[in-house]
Design an enzyme around this catalytic site. Sequence first.
Site, PDB file in Angstrom:
ATOM      1  N   ASN A   7       5.795  16.512 -18.042  1.00 52.53           N
ATOM      2  CA  ASN A   7       5.654  16.914 -19.450  1.00 52.53           C
ATOM      3  C   ASN A   7       6.474  18.143 -19.951  1.00 52.53           C
ATOM      4  OD1 ASN A   7       4.792  17.424 -21.954  1.00 52.53           O
ATOM      5  ND2 ASN A   7       2.623  17.620 -21.330  1.00 52.53           N
ATOM      6  N   ARG A  88       6.860  12.213 -20.350  1.00 58.27           N
ATOM      7  CA  ARG A  88       6.499  12.304 -21.695  1.00 58.27           C
ATOM      8  C   ARG A  88       7.325  12.431 -22.827  1.00 58.27           C
ATOM      9  NH1 ARG A  88       1.825  16.090 -24.229  1.00 58.27           N
ATOM     10  NH2 ARG A  88       1.437  15.193 -25.873  1.00 58.27           N
ATOM     11  N   HIS A 177      -0.290  11.840 -30.073  1.00 60.59           N
ATOM     12  CA  HIS A 177      -1.263  11.882 -28.696  1.00 60.59           C
ATOM     13  C   HIS A 177      -1.552  10.557 -28.375  1.00 60.59           C
ATOM     14  CE1 HIS A 177      -3.131  15.682 -30.945  1.00 60.59           C
ATOM     15  NE2 HIS A 177      -2.210  16.049 -30.032  1.00 60.59           N
ATOM     16  N   ARG A 235      -2.306  24.176 -37.303  1.00 59.72           N
ATOM     17  CA  ARG A 235      -1.550  23.407 -38.454  1.00 59.72           C
ATOM     18  C   ARG A 235      -2.420  23.024 -39.611  1.00 59.72           C
ATOM     19  NH1 ARG A 235       0.150  19.273 -34.166  1.00 59.72           N
ATOM     20  NH2 ARG A 235       1.618  20.569 -32.914  1.00 59.72           N
ATOM     21  N   GLU A 382      -3.586  12.708 -19.900  1.00 56.18           N
ATOM     22  CA  GLU A 382      -2.218  12.190 -20.220  1.00 56.18           C
ATOM     23  C   GLU A 382      -1.339  12.101 -19.113  1.00 56.18           C
ATOM     24  OE1 GLU A 382      -2.846  15.067 -23.061  1.00 56.18           O
ATOM     25  OE2 GLU A 382      -1.797  14.196 -24.668  1.00 56.18           O
TER      26      GLU A 382
END
Length: 395
Positions: A7, A88, A177, A235, A382
């Site tokens: 990643n 990823r 995601h 955010r 993940e």
Amino acid sequence: MKLLSVNAGSSTLKFRLYEMPEEKILTKGSFERIGSTDSEYTIRVGEEKIQKMVELNDHNDAVHILLDELINNKIVKSLDEIEAVGHRIVHGGNKYSKSVEIDERVLKEIKSISDLAPLHNPAALSGVEAFKAAIPNATMVACFDTAFHQTMKEATYLYPVPYEWYIKYDIRKYGFHGLSHKFITEKMASMLKKKPNLIICHIGNGASVSAIKEGVCIDTSMGFTPNAGIMMGTRSGDIDYSIISYIMKKEERNLEWVDNKLNKASGLQGIAGMNDLRDIDRAYLANEQKVVLAIEMYTDKIVDYIAKYFVKLGGRVDAICFTAGGGENDDIIRKEVVNKLYPLGVTLDTAKNKETIVRKGVEGIISGKDSAIPVYVLATDEELMIARDTYDLVG
Ligand code: ADP
């Protein structure tokens, strides 16, 4: 077979080396602050965690150090043992609905959609290029964060803006995601022994909610970029877009300044002045008013999406699932969300909610016995999703 799950962010590279199909982690670690003079990395060797400061100019330097460490610590005898590297990739655009082997054509296509994720895709591509050069015999695989959401239908993914923007510029909802939402969907499918209807709340620093119908994503809260949907750590999530031009005029600032504020200084940070849920929880328990307000807003937004997706799923929901750093460990956020779901007949087992903390190794159901919908807390993974997808393609 051995494969690496990678990643790569703009200044970081996280990795795990797996023995597949056993899913055994042989080592893991991360490189931080790549490109600055105070870069550092950690790598686990047996029970020991090695931590070193080094100067890393770019991802290439990080990859070389990683491969040297694997050999020097005898984690692998030869680099030929690493048969594949799964990467990823945040944005797969319109093109990819599953993970794919990276050949020259795929590489070109990922480059061509870099505009859609200017911070993320180029960084991931640096990782791909660096591994391709260092271990040319290993198969490179791209695992997209958008792929799992490609099953949304046109009426869901289109924005009510001029249709030609979609035709000319691919303006649409993509969702992110995806590796996490897919991991949780597969985990629930194997636990419930069916293709489940789910509402998945991935509550990390970034956060998103997805609606899953018979194992397939039908809607998700993030949009054209990860800035849309629920309020997040820093955010804003969904806002009235007119605020942007209004603030530009009032503050006499340019678009980049506002964009930066909406990305890095909004959400929990914007209201409470802090974004880590652990700090937020401490301040909440001390009854700090801005934090109480922030939690009320934050949990309202999550509930808005759960309610919307409950209707979209025709009221037939096998489970509501909480996952990611906050969802897995934050019993306060979970309690506030579940309490607001009482009109749907959802109830909480307060004691179970308190003791179900993934960090302490506890997953499971936190809803009351009388709850109309069971509520689960589940660890996402993940990196393992990348490893599984990569193994499926290569193994
Ligand atoms: P991301 O990948 O978006 O950074 P993570 O899934 O790693 O997100 O989650 C990070 C967030 O999880 C942290 O910002 C923090 O808010 C929350 N978190 C982590 N551990 C805990 C905990 N023990 N209690 C409450 N919140 C936690």
